[in-house]
Structures are given as C-alpha cells and as structure tokens.
Design a protein around this motif. Structure first.
Motif, PDB file in Angstrom:
ATOM      1  N   GLU A 121      -0.894  -3.421   1.330  1.00  0.00           N
ATOM      2  CA  GLU A 121      -1.598  -4.179   0.293  1.00  0.00           C
ATOM      3  C   GLU A 121      -2.041  -5.546   0.805  1.00  0.00           C
ATOM      4  N   GLU A 124      -5.111  -5.005   2.937  1.00  0.00           N
ATOM      5  CA  GLU A 124      -6.249  -4.608   2.110  1.00  0.00           C
ATOM      6  C   GLU A 124      -6.809  -5.791   1.319  1.00  0.00           C
ATOM      7  N   ALA A 155      -3.837   1.115   6.461  1.00  0.00           N
ATOM      8  CA  ALA A 155      -4.586  -0.105   6.128  1.00  0.00           C
ATOM      9  C   ALA A 155      -5.387  -0.606   7.320  1.00  0.00           C
TER      10      ALA A 155
END
Length: 314
Positions: A121, A124, A155
């Motif tokens: 995350e 990203e 990612a």
C-alpha cells in the motif's frame, strides 16, 4: 577487570547533524507522525543523508518483534497497524521531491503477512503522488512466507533489498530469530517471481567474522542472483548491544570490494560508513544506469515451489 573495546578510528568520524535540509526533514517526519530508520537505528550518516534531502522511511511502527544483537530499534509487543501510514509516507515523499525512495520496516512476526500488505500500500500510494520516483524496499524475511513476498513484489518496487547482515557462524548471537538459509532463499525467490526487479543485500563487518567467511557469503549471494551488495562497519549503538570486535581499515574494505566486483555483482558499495540505504540512488544508477519507473504490464511470475536449485541453499 572491565572489558576494553577498540578505540574508534579517525575514518569513522562523522559530522554533527545540522543544516536547513536536516531540520526540514526532521520537522516533516514529526508533522506526518512517521518513523525513520535513520533515527531509530541511530545511523551515523543521518547528518549527511538528511542534509542532502534523503531519508529512509520505517513503516509498521517503531517496535520490532525480534531482538537482534546489533540493532537499536526497540523490541517488544507492537501496537495496532496504522492504516493511514502509507498515505502519510507518500505525502512526505512527494513533499521532499525524492527521485528514489527507500522504505523499510520493523519485523511484525505477529501479523499473518508480516506487514507485507502495508509495504504494498505504501508503494502504491507513493506511485500515485510521485510517478517519477523509483522505489526500494528493505524487507524482513516474513518467516519464509513467500506469498507475503509476492505481495510486496506485486507493488513493483524497482529494488528489493533483504540484508543477510553477517556470516552464518554468528547468526545465533547477531540474528537469533533469523536463518541464513532462509534469507538466501528469499533473495532467490524474489528473482524467480520477478526477474526484472534488482535484488540487493548488505552485511556488517566488525563482529568477529573472517575475510574467508565474508567471501563465502558473497559467493552465496551471487549464487542467489543478487545484483547489489553493500558492506559497512558495525558500530555499537549502546553498551547493551554487541561489542565491536575490531574496526576494519579502508584498505581492507577496498580488498573486499575488489573481490566482490570480480564475482559479478552489478554494483558494490563497500566502506567503513556504508549502510544499506546510504547513497541508495547512486547504487541504483551503478547497477542499472537506465532504470526508470516501470510500465504497467505485469511482470510477476507464478510462485514456484522451492528455490529453483540455487547453489548454496539447502
């Protein structure tokens, strides 16, 4: 009789942290409630790196579930995951205008995925706000969970780093909750999953290892298809950590570097003050001069069983 430690030599002197960029980064980290390995691990290069406008972000909190004998990051039972942390790291990277960002973490062995989802995350979010930035992750071993490794690689960081830290003989005191063979297998598996990602690993010297043992580790890393190698001097962060057995000289570091280059690493950083993320952008350029943010086509290969017969891995 008190144990005497070797006196720190002059080539390990560093300047006191100061300057406009240093203060700007310090304030930004506090504003965004972020941790840096520069501070938590008491890195001697913090003054140099921060004055140049670079920093290594440490995610997943400030408390590690492991108790490595060399590391100043505090050990204990971590709190809950901060789900807003990836966005705040991305904002900091954007505000600093980084061309290359390094993201590491504490170990979170109590989590099913070891925190791999937060790594993904963070990358990203950061790509959305800083599309021209390249990303390097310095990851834990995830206890051998290669699905977690796949999550991080999904990612698409440009560089995946996992440090072996020391020679196998010293693991029981330096990295008691880690396994040398597991670290090698992680690096090999990362290459299998995404052949386009540069892989990297680092070691410390000064803990009692020999030159022959270091060269064996170098060969194992090359057999595991590692591209970038870093080697630096261990410095005792507090009296409660492992003592320095000896200080390696700049000439000895040069000899290690020459040997490593001859083994075929794409880039080698080797010196008393070298750390895994020190001058990381220059390391990227040395290993892959044309590296730029990747296109959107998928590159992650299916998760293979085993390690593909990498030499040196049982």
């Amino acid at each position: 009789m008190a144990l005497r430690h070797p006196e720190r030599p002059p080539w390990l002197k560093v300047r006191f942290p100061a300057g406009g960029n240093y203060e700007r980064i310090r304030v930004l980290m506090r504003e965004q409630e972020l941790n840096t390995v520069c501070e938590e691990a008491r890195c001697p290069n913090i003054g140099d790196c921060w004055s140049r406008g670079t920093a290594t972000f440490m995610i997943l909190g400030d408390t590690c579930t492991r108790s490595c004998g060399f590391c100043a990051v505090k050990t204990g039972r971590p709190g809950t995951l901060d789900r807003e942390e990836p966005r705040r790291v991305a904002l900091a990277i954007q505000r600093l205008g980084l061309r290359h960002a390094v993201i590491t973490s504490v170990n979170r062995d109590e989590r099913a995925d070891g925190g791999a989802g937060i790594f993904a995350e963070t990358i990203e979010w950061s790509r959305r706000l800083s599309p021209d930035t390249t990303f390097e992750v310095l990851i834990p071993d995830f206890k051998g969970d290669w699905a977690a490794l796949r999550t991080v690689l999904g990612a698409r960081p440009e560089i995946l780093n996992h440090n072996t830290e020391t020679v196998p003989r010293l693991y029981s005191v330096v990295r008691p909750q880690a396994r040398y063979e597991r670290s090698l297998e992680l690096l090999w598996t990362a290459r299998e999953l995404d052949p386009g990602t540069l892989t990297k690993s680092g070691l410390m010297v000064g803990l009692g290892e020999t030159s022959a043992e270091l060269l064996t580790v170098f060969r194992d890393l090359r057999d595991s298809a590692v591209d970038i190698l870093t080697v630096g001097q261990y410095l005792q962060p507090t009296p409660g950590h492992l003592p320095v057995a000896r200080y390696w000289t700049p000439e000895e570091f040069e000899e290690l570097k020459t040997a490593a280059i001859a083994m075929g690493f794409k880039h080698v950083e080797c010196g008393p003050l070298v750390r895994s993320s020190y001058h990381a952008e220059e390391q990227v350029a040395g290993a892959h001069p044309g590296l730029s943010p990747r296109a959107d086509e998928p590159r992650i290969m299916p998760l293979a069983g085993g390690h593909g017969g990498s030499p040196g891995i049982p």
